[in-house]
Write an enzyme that holds these catalytic residues in place. Sequence first.
Site, short mmCIF file in Angstrom:
data_model
loop_
_atom_site.label_atom_id
_atom_site.label_comp_id
_atom_site.label_asym_id
_atom_site.label_seq_id
_atom_site.Cartn_x
_atom_site.Cartn_y
_atom_site.Cartn_z
CG ASP A 17 -5.98 -1.36 -3.61
OD1 ASP A 17 -5.47 -2.30 -4.24
OD2 ASP A 17 -6.04 -1.33 -2.37
CG ASP B 175 -20.00 -0.21 -11.20
OD1 ASP B 175 -18.77 -0.38 -11.12
OD2 ASP B 175 -20.64 -0.35 -12.26
CG HIS C 72 -2.06 -1.03 1.06
ND1 HIS C 72 -2.04 -2.22 1.75
CD2 HIS C 72 -3.19 -1.05 0.31
CE1 HIS C 72 -3.12 -2.93 1.43
NE2 HIS C 72 -3.83 -2.23 0.56
#
Length: 621
Positions: free
Chosen positions: A359, A334, A248
């Site tokens: 991500d 979405d 990350h």
Amino acid sequence: MHTVHYLDVAVFKYDADDTDPSSDDEEDDEEDLIDEVLHQPSGQHMLVDIKHVDAQFLNSEERLVQAMLDLIEESDVTLLSYHCHSFVPLGVSCVGVVLKSHVSIHTWPQEGVIILDLFTCGATPLVPILPTIKKLFAVPGHNLLEETNEETHEPMMLWSHKLRGFREGFGPYKRYENPLDQEYGSDILQMHDLDMKVPLVSEETEYQHVDIIELIDHRVHSLGSYPDKILFLDGVQQSTLYGEAAYHEALVHPSMITHPNPKRVAIIGGGEGATLREVLKHNTVEEAMMVEIDGELVELCKEYLPEWSNCSDIVGSDADSCFDDSRASVAYDDAFGWFINSYGEGNNKEEKFDVIIMDALDPDDFVEIVGNLYKDNHFVDALFNGLSEEGVFVIQIGETKSRTDPADDTGSSQDLADMMRALQSVGFGSIHIYDEGHSHFFAPWSYLVCFKDSKSRASWYKTSAEIEIELHQRLYRTKSGTPALRFFDGPNMIGYQTPPKVTETTYCRKEDEPWECDEYLGIDPEIVDTPRSHLEARKSTVGEHAGRGLFAARDIPMYSNFDLKGSVKAFHLWPSTLSVIEDLYEWADDNDDEYGYVEDAISSVKTFAYGYGYVATLLGK
């Protein structure tokens, strides 16, 4: 002594007398599925070894039979018959038969060991019955080799699960739709000698199957170290407790540091909360918005992976959980539709993002939504429009290629190749690939960073010292006094500035070879390399103010190279270095009486640099 029992019973516990007439069609479909699974040449096999088990329990045929019957009772299969044999002087073996399935038990009372073998052709997963096995068979006590006055050891259990037989070609089966047939099965469940392996959760959300497991792997961790946690989505590894910081930090901080002042940041995916955590470490951030389609995943990660979203140690955070930070917001939507509705054609919001971090799933995952996220021009165009003028877009693109891989557009990474074309077509001025090798994926992981304006890439090529200063100025301190970052720093960033060699290798394997692979890849030994002695530096005779330059001392063949061996000794002055030289020269000039010698020395450096060097804008302006 041995006993044999035969039972006239059904294979599965579905009682036809209890059916609801209103759901006949659904039950018929379910029975057809069960029948189809039973008749496929495949199954599940689980092996369980337990030591430090009570010797009296292990030598009691009666107690073992009851435990076996209770185990089968709590499973979704029904016993047909079983056979047990007690050995002299010690030990018991039992075998239970289920249609196309079996359970076997073998004990060593003297050593306190029991081994179980379970096989089933049924569709019901076997892994969830592990707690039942532990409850029924891991009976604490002494083995016969121990002194009775010694402390009783806690039973220790090793286990493994494996899919057996053949599925593909024997009915409708897609391997990527079965989490047990992915990395979760092959890399974790099949390993029998892990020092610790405890499934924490296995749930099906509306969008994907979520598995979280806690383990100690002797291949990676030393015995006695704290357990690792691993998150799997649809059987594919996403993040580990030991490697998530490296992953990350590599995803977030290079792009954040490259932008001069990132205030608004969007995160696509990142349900664990760790990407959000890294973004909130920057003191320039005023708003961090996460767009995650799977709210159930977020809740599971909050409960079972709280370390990923822990902001309690960040001085600038006003909440223990990063999800509760006042700068953070989550839209359970979405991302594909959200960005098109917000920044697509005719829907261009005024508020832009300085950095967009994606991500999400890997581009080569066999999931329908992946194709839209990675290659739909409308979505990519919305991402471009959603960025500010100096905006940066970064995305993780999966495992770094190996030198034997084909080009993206001819191999399994077609979605990645389509995305690269889409990014270029919508107008991203500069695109770079870098990788990180400490994310505990057992392979380096690649990232793609895109600059809306090609001039922004100058910030990508800052020096290590400049990066360290930026991090010191940008990042909040920690309340504990420990470093804010565990992996990312200036030297790491220098490594990210040069793409992996394998990226160049696979890029040049395209069917239509890119021109730069022929022009700039390597040195052609057939081209003449003109030595330095054939050149001379002198003042030009063209005019009074023509200055100095390099001139041919003799005839030089056309298209020759110039002193390739000597050119490797050249040195590079970074823009920041030149800026310091200019500032120091002006300061010395203003204080000529006292520091004239400084001005003279710097003047010599400037004359040499500008007189014999050249300015390159390849790395930005």
